[in-house]
Motif scaffolding. Structure first.
Motif, PDB file in Angstrom:
ATOM      1  N   ARG A  28     -86.096  30.452 121.738  1.00  0.00           N
ATOM      2  CA  ARG A  28     -85.924  29.140 122.039  1.00  0.00           C
ATOM      3  C   ARG A  28     -85.479  28.797 123.306  1.00  0.00           C
ATOM      4  O   ARG A  28     -86.015  27.789 123.904  1.00  0.00           O
ATOM      5  N   VAL A  63     -96.661  17.252 118.583  1.00  0.00           N
ATOM      6  CA  VAL A  63     -95.711  17.260 117.404  1.00  0.00           C
ATOM      7  C   VAL A  63     -96.403  16.886 116.005  1.00  0.00           C
ATOM      8  O   VAL A  63     -96.113  17.987 115.117  1.00  0.00           O
ATOM      9  N   GLN A 113     -83.092   7.397 127.330  1.00  0.00           N
ATOM     10  CA  GLN A 113     -84.518   7.685 126.677  1.00  0.00           C
ATOM     11  C   GLN A 113     -84.386   8.828 125.568  1.00  0.00           C
ATOM     12  O   GLN A 113     -84.976   8.591 124.348  1.00  0.00           O
ATOM     13  N   PHE A 114     -83.855  10.082 126.040  1.00  0.00           N
ATOM     14  CA  PHE A 114     -84.181  11.158 125.011  1.00  0.00           C
ATOM     15  C   PHE A 114     -82.691  11.084 124.037  1.00  0.00           C
ATOM     16  O   PHE A 114     -82.999  11.502 122.881  1.00  0.00           O
ATOM     17  N   THR A 115     -81.732  10.422 124.174  1.00  0.00           N
ATOM     18  CA  THR A 115     -80.739  10.171 123.270  1.00  0.00           C
ATOM     19  C   THR A 115     -81.276   9.306 122.015  1.00  0.00           C
ATOM     20  O   THR A 115     -81.083   9.601 120.781  1.00  0.00           O
ATOM     21  N   TYR A 137     -84.576   8.682 121.336  1.00  0.00           N
ATOM     22  CA  TYR A 137     -85.703   9.201 120.763  1.00  0.00           C
ATOM     23  C   TYR A 137     -85.367  10.566 119.785  1.00  0.00           C
ATOM     24  O   TYR A 137     -86.026  10.584 118.781  1.00  0.00           O
ATOM     25  N   GLY A 138     -84.134  10.984 120.133  1.00  0.00           N
ATOM     26  CA  GLY A 138     -83.682  12.151 119.258  1.00  0.00           C
ATOM     27  C   GLY A 138     -83.233  11.498 118.091  1.00  0.00           C
ATOM     28  O   GLY A 138     -83.294  12.458 116.946  1.00  0.00           O
ATOM     29  N   ILE A 139     -82.852  10.512 117.862  1.00  0.00           N
ATOM     30  CA  ILE A 139     -82.476  10.050 116.461  1.00  0.00           C
ATOM     31  C   ILE A 139     -83.502   8.896 116.019  1.00  0.00           C
ATOM     32  O   ILE A 139     -83.064   8.162 115.142  1.00  0.00           O
TER      33      ILE A 139
END
Length: 221
Positions: free
Chosen positions: A5, A51, A122-124, A126-128
């Motif tokens: 990973r 995804v 953005q990614f914070t 999107y992650g939740i």
């Protein structure tokens, strides 16, 4: 698994900036934003398809065949780049001193800081996103999948619209519009009364999140 990973993440981290730089350098300057939009459009479209496809293949065939498929696609991408991408001058190698010099430029500091904060937000969120939909609206797994798919599709549309909007408004105003749109999208998600509104607000957020990428990358270049 953890080691592979990390290795895969390192490859992606190297490939993304390299693809952006190559896309900008193999076209004339006046076509740079469109080239960057094409690169980011490919990345966004891959996320949209990748995804749900990975989840489907992992659940139906098992995760080992799914991961082998990723490895095979990576090998095909390697051969395609080797055959079709022209030779590009490497330029001066980056040094710590050069980075310090760039950061002493006020415009560079503001641009890099804006990008850092924008992408972190953005990614914070999107992650939740899945947990938010589940906790806030008691969304089913199917609705969560549809919402994330819609997010990706609308993101592709935002990315495709970026060059045309930037040609009309200019890169700086387009970036400002994207930042305002992202903030408004997050604010609307906080007050979304039901799942249908949440889906609409996710789409709103997706459009402006991808509208930002190409014009800001062109400014950084």
């Amino acid at each position: 698994m953890a080691a592979t990973r990390v290795l895969g993440a390192m490859g992606a981290a190297v490939f993304g900036p390299g693809a952006s730089a190559a896309g900008a350098l193999i076209v004339p300057p006046e076509r740079r934003q469109r080239a960057l939009a094409t690169v980011f459009g490919g990345m966004t479209a891959a996320a949209v398809l990748g995804v749900p496809l990975a989840s489907f293949l992992g659940g139906s065939l098992g995760w080992r065949p799914a991961l082998l498929g990723v490895a095979a696609l990576s090998a095909i991408a390697f051969v395609t780049v080797f055959v079709f991408v022209p030779e590009i001058p490497a330029g001066e190698p980056p040094t710590v001193q050069a980075c310090r010099g760039a950061l002493h430029t006020p415009a560079t500091v503001a641009t890099v800081t804006t990008t850092l904060l924008f992408m972190a937000a953005q990614f914070t969120v999107y992650g939740i996103a899945g947990a938010y939909l589940k906790d806030r609206f008691d969304a089913s797994s199917g609705l969560i999948s549809v919402t994330l798919l819609a997010f990706g599709v609308i993101g592709v549309a935002g990315n495709a619209s970026a060059p045309r909007i930037a040609e009309r408004l200019g890169g700086e105003r387009t970036v400002g519009l994207a930042v305002i749109g992202l903030a408004l999208g997050f604010a609307l998600l906080l007050v979304a009364p039901h799942s249908t509104a949440g889906l609409v607000f996710f789409a709103f957020w997706a459009f402006f999140s991808q509208l930002y990428q190409a014009p800001q990358q062109a400014r950084l270049g």
